[in-house]
Each structure stands twice: as structure tokens, then as C-alpha cells.
Design a protein around this motif. Sequence first.
Motif, short mmCIF file in Angstrom:
data_model
loop_
_atom_site.label_atom_id
_atom_site.label_comp_id
_atom_site.label_asym_id
_atom_site.label_seq_id
_atom_site.Cartn_x
_atom_site.Cartn_y
_atom_site.Cartn_z
N ARG A 169 -8.96 -9.54 1.34
CA ARG A 169 -8.94 -10.67 2.30
C ARG A 169 -10.08 -10.47 3.28
O ARG A 169 -10.71 -11.42 3.72
CB ARG A 169 -7.59 -10.74 2.99
CG ARG A 169 -6.59 -11.68 2.30
CD ARG A 169 -6.44 -11.41 0.81
NE ARG A 169 -5.51 -12.28 0.15
CZ ARG A 169 -4.21 -12.02 -0.04
NH1 ARG A 169 -3.72 -10.85 0.32
NH2 ARG A 169 -3.44 -12.89 -0.64
N ASP A 322 2.15 -10.66 -9.07
CA ASP A 322 2.97 -11.38 -8.09
C ASP A 322 2.49 -12.83 -8.00
O ASP A 322 1.36 -13.15 -8.35
CB ASP A 322 2.84 -10.73 -6.71
CG ASP A 322 1.40 -10.66 -6.23
OD1 ASP A 322 0.55 -10.25 -7.05
OD2 ASP A 322 1.10 -11.01 -5.08
N TRP A 389 8.87 -5.53 -3.78
CA TRP A 389 8.40 -6.00 -2.46
C TRP A 389 9.26 -7.11 -1.90
O TRP A 389 9.42 -7.23 -0.70
CB TRP A 389 6.94 -6.43 -2.53
CG TRP A 389 6.64 -7.71 -3.28
CD1 TRP A 389 6.56 -7.88 -4.62
CD2 TRP A 389 6.38 -9.00 -2.70
NE1 TRP A 389 6.26 -9.18 -4.93
CE2 TRP A 389 6.12 -9.90 -3.75
CE3 TRP A 389 6.31 -9.48 -1.38
CZ2 TRP A 389 5.84 -11.25 -3.56
CZ3 TRP A 389 6.02 -10.83 -1.18
CH2 TRP A 389 5.78 -11.69 -2.26
N TYR A 414 6.23 -3.68 5.28
CA TYR A 414 5.07 -4.55 5.40
C TYR A 414 4.39 -4.35 6.75
O TYR A 414 4.85 -4.84 7.78
CB TYR A 414 5.46 -6.01 5.10
CG TYR A 414 5.25 -6.27 3.63
CD1 TYR A 414 5.79 -5.37 2.70
CD2 TYR A 414 4.46 -7.31 3.15
CE1 TYR A 414 5.56 -5.54 1.35
CE2 TYR A 414 4.24 -7.48 1.80
CZ TYR A 414 4.79 -6.58 0.90
OH TYR A 414 4.55 -6.72 -0.44
N TRP A 430 4.16 -14.03 8.22
CA TRP A 430 5.56 -14.39 8.17
C TRP A 430 6.16 -14.38 9.57
O TRP A 430 5.48 -14.22 10.57
CB TRP A 430 6.34 -13.47 7.23
CG TRP A 430 5.80 -13.47 5.83
CD1 TRP A 430 5.07 -14.46 5.24
CD2 TRP A 430 5.92 -12.44 4.86
NE1 TRP A 430 4.74 -14.10 3.96
CE2 TRP A 430 5.24 -12.87 3.70
CE3 TRP A 430 6.55 -11.20 4.86
CZ2 TRP A 430 5.18 -12.11 2.56
CZ3 TRP A 430 6.48 -10.44 3.72
CH2 TRP A 430 5.80 -10.89 2.58
N TRP A 465 -1.58 -5.84 4.12
CA TRP A 465 -2.29 -7.07 3.73
C TRP A 465 -3.15 -7.49 4.90
O TRP A 465 -2.72 -7.42 6.05
CB TRP A 465 -1.28 -8.15 3.37
CG TRP A 465 -0.40 -7.74 2.22
CD1 TRP A 465 0.88 -7.30 2.29
CD2 TRP A 465 -0.76 -7.71 0.83
NE1 TRP A 465 1.35 -7.00 1.03
CE2 TRP A 465 0.36 -7.25 0.12
CE3 TRP A 465 -1.92 -8.02 0.12
CZ2 TRP A 465 0.35 -7.08 -1.26
CZ3 TRP A 465 -1.93 -7.88 -1.25
CH2 TRP A 465 -0.81 -7.41 -1.93
N GLU A 467 -4.92 -10.48 5.67
CA GLU A 467 -5.30 -11.85 6.03
C GLU A 467 -5.73 -11.95 7.49
O GLU A 467 -6.72 -12.61 7.83
CB GLU A 467 -4.14 -12.82 5.80
CG GLU A 467 -3.87 -13.17 4.36
CD GLU A 467 -2.75 -12.34 3.74
OE1 GLU A 467 -2.60 -11.16 4.11
OE2 GLU A 467 -2.03 -12.88 2.88
C1 TNX Z 1 2.51 -11.75 -0.45
S1 TNX Z 1 3.29 -8.94 -1.26
C2 TNX Z 1 1.54 -11.20 -1.26
C3 TNX Z 1 0.17 -11.01 -0.76
C4 TNX Z 1 0.03 -11.49 0.66
C5 TNX Z 1 1.26 -11.11 1.44
C6 TNX Z 1 1.19 -11.43 2.90
C7 TNX Z 1 2.60 -9.51 -2.53
C8 TNX Z 1 2.84 -8.79 -3.74
N1 TNX Z 1 1.85 -10.63 -2.45
O1 TNX Z 1 -0.74 -11.65 -1.61
O2 TNX Z 1 -1.10 -10.93 1.24
O3 TNX Z 1 2.36 -11.79 0.90
O4 TNX Z 1 0.85 -12.74 3.19
#
Ligand code: TNX
Length: 525
Positions: A169, A322, A389, A414, A430, A465, A467
Motif C-alpha cells: 500500500r 483473501d 484472520w 491487527y 475499520w 496493513w 493503507e
Molecule cells: C483485509 S486481512 C485485507 C487487507 C487489508 C486489510 C485492512 C486480509 C487478509 N486482507 O487487504 O489491508 O483488510 O484494510
Amino acid sequence: MKASLKQLAAADQTAEISVIPEPMKIQWGKGSFLLKHTTRIFVEEGSPEIRGIANYLADKLRPATGLGFAVHETARPGHPADSILLTTQNADAGLGEEGYELIVTKDSILLRAPKPAGLFRGIQTIRQLLPAKIESRKYVLTAAWPIPCVKITDKPRYKWRGMHLDACRHFTPTTFVKEFIDLMAFYKMNTFHWHLTEDQGWRIEIKKYPKLIEQSPWRKADDDSLYGGYYTHEDVREIVAYARERFITVVPEIEMPGHSVAALQAYPQLSCTGGTFEVMQEWGISRDVYCAGNDETFVFLQDVLSEVIELFPGPYVHVGADECPKDRWKECEKCQARIKTEGLKDEHELQSYFIRRIEKYLNSKNRNLVGWDEILEGGLAPNATVMSWRGTEGGIAASKQGHDVVMSPGPYCYFDMKQVDLPDEQGHNWAGIVSPEKVYSYEPTPDELTPAEAKHILGAQGNVWTEYLPNSNEIEYMILPRLCALSEVVWSPKEHRNYGDFTDRMQDHYKRFDILGLNYFGKQK
Ligand code: TNX
């Protein structure tokens, strides 16, 4: 309740110690060993690997102390006064791959472990037994460098003690990746999950597909300039070697079938519609994914994986899996034809077909496949390891089916979520709040598992993550102290856990972060 480390130290009138993660067993002595200009480090003869570990220790001790710490080889099992001996001889094999025993007396220090990795973990304990100012990269004028007399016997509770970093990201420069690995090493973590491909950027050079670095790492910024970056093979080798020296395994993640728009931008023929695509500028989930009906997709991914396997010697390759919307597959002739010819029930089984086919390839190269818990939908590939997750249900289901599991549930693991409920708190992901205390309270092995099923819980992992974390300063803030809390969850005996004691011990670690110039949650501005 068990007495805290601080209480024990006070009762024994010994120095306070603030080791994190808390060791399995500590016996207290009186007094301290003092590092001096005469102190030498000995290693058993004939092991370059152990010599490397001794050099790492000397390198860590030199800047602040200004002392030399010559490293010598010795053939004798004992060692002279005023020295630190690192050895695998006469070690208790029961301490396993990463366990160690540390005996500090006023005269000398003995660090003994059945395996080199255990010596490396033990060195982190030695570092943490020293005053916080040992972390200074500049000479510190001080009366003494004491290490309290103590006997520590230690080994980890879980074998997968992981941290994940999304380098997609926002591109994460190798200098920060190394800093991240150093923090993991300091807290005895052993698995670095490197998220390398995404909708918003592809970050790893693949020689066979040059557009993956010419086009896929670059997205348009608001001012129309190109924003991004990627790791060359040389960068990757450097990071893998850096991690290896710290006994950390790197698990690369190459996402499929979803989260792949950056690759589709360069190779649109691998999509169901044929494109065109732009490297995504916004966060979220794209409907455009690799076409599962096109054999070219598998040729491409296997070529990519074959280069990845060359670069990463570790046993695991993560393939994501995912958040793969099935909209395109539903409308794609090739995907529908594949469903028919393979006798699949629906698009979920098509995803399962996709992952099984990739697993077959990885297994043929002696690698294990790891995927996010969506790989359960439509049936698990036969040897897959599941990273849970979306809560813990996926992990529970997979371990009941006899599959290995790494726990990484959002509400505990997370590290992109806020740490407190303040409007200006960093982390915008979130609505959730994952406080350090919440992380600390996590129990990776669910109660409902039988002992045989529980064996499949390899451990747990914190996910970062990015973002909303564009730079290293923000990432440091998000992982400290949550990484420290998680390290104790995955390393220390369950019965020892005591959050008050942990926060007391953290005070010494905050001093270290200040000396190192690291940002962290709770830092006084
Ligand atoms: C879900 S957790 C995702 C990520 C995002 C994250 C946070 C996961 C396996 N996939 O692509 O970055 O939520 O927004």
C-alpha cells in the motif's frame, strides 16, 4: 497469583530485570557481572555460525561501552573468568531449536543452547539484562555495565512467532525493513511475512516479466506523478540474508487470485475481461482478479513463483487468496468452461481448484502453501497451512481437518487498528480498537481443540496493513508496544502472563526506544 519479576527482584535485593518476552524460568543470584575492557567473548571451536552470533553480540555492545570485546575460539568446555562463552556443548537437547540457558555469575557468563538459534535468542536476553543505555549507538560515559547474576532457562511456547508487513500500500524501503526485522529479533520473533503484491502496487522484481517492475509498482499520485517502488533480486537477497543472520524466516506473499490489479495492469490478458486496468489508487477490493479458466494465468504464476522460490529459501510461500470476488468468474466463458470440465460445483470450488493447482506446483518444489482463511471455502488444498484472520473460526475448522494453522485474528492481531478510542489516534482501519492489553490477553490455542488438534496451532502473528501508514514513523507507532505484547503471548508460558507486570517491564523498553529514536504509542511528545 504469581509474583511479578519486579517483586521477585526486590525480594532478592537484586537488580530489576525487564526481559520481554518473559523467560520460562529465572533463578536469582546476588550481585552482577561487570563488562570491562578486559572482557572477552569465547565461542566453541570450528563453528563460523556461532562466531557470527558472537560478532553480532560484540557489535551490539561496542558502540555504547566503547569496549573491544575480542571474539576467540576455544576448544575447552570451561572458560576463563571475565568472559562470555557461547556454546552448544553440553546443552540440554530438551531446549529444542530455539531454547537456551544463561548463567550469569560475578565471574563469567555462560550462554548454552543445543542449536545456534537458541544462542541468538539468548543474546537478546543478555542485551535486555544490561541497562537501557546499552542501546545507544554513541559512547556513553558510565561507571559500570552490570549484568545481574541470574540463571535463566528459556524456550518458546510456539514455533511460529510472526510479524507481517504490507510493503505494497506504501512501498517500504529496505532500510526500514531491516529495522522492522531488528525489532522482531529483539523480541525473539522468528517469522517475517512480507506482503509483496497488491492491487495498489507490485513490489518484487521478476526477471521473466519485466513489466512487473516497469509498470506494476507505480500508481498515479494526486498530482499525476508516479508513486511507488520495488525490490530488486539483490534487495530481496539482502533482506533474506539479514533475516537469516537473526534466525528469522521470511515468508513471501504473492497474492492470488484477487488483490492482483497491479499485475493485471501490465498483463491484462491474465484477467477475465482483457482490461484495460490502472494500478489502483484507492483502497478496497477489486472485482478484477486473475482468470481461473485461462491456462496462461497458471503459466505466469508458476514462472513468478519459481523466481520467488529461488530467492526465498524458507519452507513457506504465502499465496494470499483473501477477498476474491467471484463476479468476473461468473460472467467469464473460460471460467465457466473450467467449472464444467473439472466437475466443480461453483465459483468457490473454482477458487479451491486454483489454490490446489498452485499448491501442487509449490509442493513439487518442496515448499508449503500458506493462505488466508478464505482457502477453506470450496475445500482446502491437501497440505495447506491456514492463516486465520477473520476471527478464529477458520483456524479452528482447519485444525479440526488436520491442517496447520497460524492465528492472526483481527480483534487481537491487527496492528493497523487504533490502540485507544481517541479521534486523533493513528490507524484508520475499520472501527475496531486493538489495545496493547487486548493483544496481551490473546490466547492462540482455542479451548475447544483436542490436544491433537491443538498441535496444529503453529503460533500467532501480528499484521501491519499500511493503507493509512505511509512511513516508518507511523509503522513504529503501530507496532510498539503491540509487538512486545504479542511476543510474550507466543513465547512465554501461559501461566506467567500478567499485564501489570508487563507494563512495568515496558518502562525500561520505552527508554530503549527513546534512545533509538523510535516512535511508539504512549510516547510523551
Ligand atoms: C483485509 S486481512 C485485507 C487487507 C487489508 C486489510 C485492512 C486480509 C487478509 N486482507 O487487504 O489491508 O483488510 O484494510
